[in-house]
Scaffold this motif. Sequence first.
Motif, PDB file in Angstrom:
ATOM      1  N   ALA A  47       0.836  -1.203   0.000  1.00 26.34           N
ATOM      2  CA  ALA A  47       0.000   0.000   0.000  1.00 26.34           C
ATOM      3  C   ALA A  47       0.872   1.255   0.000  1.00 26.34           C
ATOM      4  N   LEU A  48       1.972   1.209   0.746  1.00 27.36           N
ATOM      5  CA  LEU A  48       2.848   2.385   0.840  1.00 27.36           C
ATOM      6  C   LEU A  48       3.713   2.561  -0.395  1.00 27.36           C
ATOM      7  N   ALA A  49       3.684   1.588  -1.293  1.00 26.58           N
ATOM      8  CA  ALA A  49       4.520   1.677  -2.497  1.00 26.58           C
ATOM      9  C   ALA A  49       4.085   2.827  -3.409  1.00 26.58           C
ATOM     10  N   VAL A  50       2.916   3.434  -3.149  1.00 24.66           N
ATOM     11  CA  VAL A  50       2.505   4.611  -3.935  1.00 24.66           C
ATOM     12  C   VAL A  50       3.351   5.829  -3.559  1.00 24.66           C
ATOM     13  N   LEU A  51       4.074   5.751  -2.451  1.00 25.27           N
ATOM     14  CA  LEU A  51       4.889   6.883  -1.994  1.00 25.27           C
ATOM     15  C   LEU A  51       6.295   6.756  -2.584  1.00 25.27           C
ATOM     16  N   PRO A  52       6.971   7.902  -2.802  1.00 25.93           N
ATOM     17  CA  PRO A  52       8.249   7.835  -3.508  1.00 25.93           C
ATOM     18  C   PRO A  52       9.368   7.114  -2.745  1.00 25.93           C
ATOM     19  N   SER A  53       9.533   7.360  -1.459  1.00 22.34           N
ATOM     20  CA  SER A  53      10.657   6.750  -0.743  1.00 22.34           C
ATOM     21  C   SER A  53      10.207   6.409   0.671  1.00 22.34           C
ATOM     22  N   VAL A  54      10.251   5.133   1.007  1.00 16.55           N
ATOM     23  CA  VAL A  54       9.627   4.652   2.239  1.00 16.55           C
ATOM     24  C   VAL A  54      10.566   3.728   3.003  1.00 16.55           C
ATOM     25  N   GLN A  55      10.573   3.849   4.323  1.00 16.91           N
ATOM     26  CA  GLN A  55      11.222   2.856   5.187  1.00 16.91           C
ATOM     27  C   GLN A  55      10.220   2.447   6.253  1.00 16.91           C
ATOM     28  N   ILE A  56      10.093   1.143   6.482  1.00 17.84           N
ATOM     29  CA  ILE A  56       9.145   0.676   7.499  1.00 17.84           C
ATOM     30  C   ILE A  56       9.898   0.041   8.655  1.00 17.84           C
ATOM     31  N   ALA A  57       9.625   0.546   9.844  1.00 18.57           N
ATOM     32  CA  ALA A  57      10.253   0.033  11.062  1.00 18.57           C
ATOM     33  C   ALA A  57       9.136  -0.536  11.932  1.00 18.57           C
ATOM     34  N   PHE A  58       9.064  -1.856  11.997  1.00 16.08           N
ATOM     35  CA  PHE A  58       8.025  -2.537  12.782  1.00 16.08           C
ATOM     36  C   PHE A  58       8.172  -2.171  14.266  1.00 16.08           C
ATOM     37  N   ALA A  59       7.052  -1.797  14.886  1.00 15.38           N
ATOM     38  CA  ALA A  59       7.074  -1.464  16.318  1.00 15.38           C
ATOM     39  C   ALA A  59       7.208  -2.752  17.122  1.00 15.38           C
ATOM     40  N   VAL A  60       8.421  -3.037  17.530  1.00 15.77           N
ATOM     41  CA  VAL A  60       8.743  -4.322  18.165  1.00 15.77           C
ATOM     42  C   VAL A  60       7.906  -4.556  19.422  1.00 15.77           C
ATOM     43  N   LYS A  61       7.549  -3.485  20.135  1.00 16.73           N
ATOM     44  CA  LYS A  61       6.832  -3.691  21.388  1.00 16.73           C
ATOM     45  C   LYS A  61       5.487  -4.379  21.177  1.00 16.73           C
ATOM     46  N   SER A  62       4.922  -4.296  19.974  1.00 15.57           N
ATOM     47  CA  SER A  62       3.614  -4.915  19.749  1.00 15.57           C
ATOM     48  C   SER A  62       3.709  -6.438  19.723  1.00 15.57           C
TER      49      SER A  62
END
Length: 419
Positions: A47-62
Amino acid sequence: MDHFDYSDGVLHAEAVALPRLAEAVGTPVYVYARATLTRHARVFRDALAVLPSVQIAFAVKSNPNLAVLKVLAAEGYGADVVSVGELERALAAGMPPERIVFSGVGKTQAELTRALEVGIGQFNLESAEEGLELAEIARALGRTASCALRVNPDVDAGTHGKISTGKAENKFGVPFDRAADIYARLAGEPGLAMRGLALHIGSQLARLDPLEAAFTKVGGLVRAIRAAGHAVTHMDLGGGVGVPYKAGEVFPQPADYAAMVARVTADWGVTLMFEPGRVITGNTGVLLTRVIRVKDGAGHPWVVVDAAMNDLARPAMYDAWHDFAAVTPDGTRMTANIVGPICESSDTFAMARDIDTVARGDLAVFRTAGAYGATMASTYNSRAMVPEVMVDGDRWAVVADRIAPATILAAERVPDFLV
Ligand SMILES: *Cc1c(COP(=O)(O)O)cnc(C)c1O
């Protein structure tokens, strides 16, 4: 779609019948479906691939389970960590240090030092004080810390008070109207490389408009900081997207979220960073439990299960709802209160709930327990630490052992002055 479905009248995790797991591992036990985890990770990322430059950092606490982190690392996720313990987990799972973000108001000197040594990608500074301390440590180590300044946008996330983080009265971030000055101050500090802003206004958000309001507000700050001559190349928009806990609830989809972000950030010209937790892991797990007995009450019967608030704290802590379902339902319904064995009235999962009829010895699940479930478990009432299982098709494995009360007792000492 969560891969916890009935087949021949028996609830399965992917292709594994839950009674098999209960027999092999005992109850209570968290059960994760790898297929759901992978699917959610991909849906959000795509879904976020529509954005030009993305980094995803999973919230480990969840959900900090090592096997969960391994799956997410393989999907290209980095980690948002809030303690050195979470940092070590992310590294153990093979997440590259440069994809790790460190959040939290109380990072200690030891934690800042360790994170600098391993070369994490970004420190989300929560105060000027923390920035100055980090700069000092970085200079002593001959390193430069990449940093974002966490801003408190003073927006009401419209969620439970205990998981709201973006109002002025919350402890998180720096006050909005002082952020530009603090940014400028820290940008001049040798040892720090200020590269952007971060925000996270709360968890289990049912609507996108508080997020949109917050992002719009910090967009103004980006312009002000640039006008003052400072670089802004990264913007960390945090997490918070909620998930339905009740059958039939409708929540914003990752695609809606991505479209909103694309609209609001169109002229920012930055790498956008995200810290999703619950939206990735919430539906990947159930808490499997056995009914100890059904006790008559003044009102509805009490269904006493062998899971308790120490295993799943959300109902006691946040008045949260988890759907309850029998593993082998007979098609009839009952109205009951569902409670655990702990000696506290807060050990209540549901009151006057319409549920599948269950009786002594029956298995049941609390659904949507993959986020903020096992991670919050304790051993209150000298109960065991709840184990975790991951299923993958027709395979399964224990991914966290049950820690027996005897093991915990063995770590305690009676001091000499008592004997
Ligand atoms: C808890 C937290 C998240 C994740 O929140 P979710 O609601 O699970 O997406 C992200 N960022 C920060 C800083 C957090 O504290």
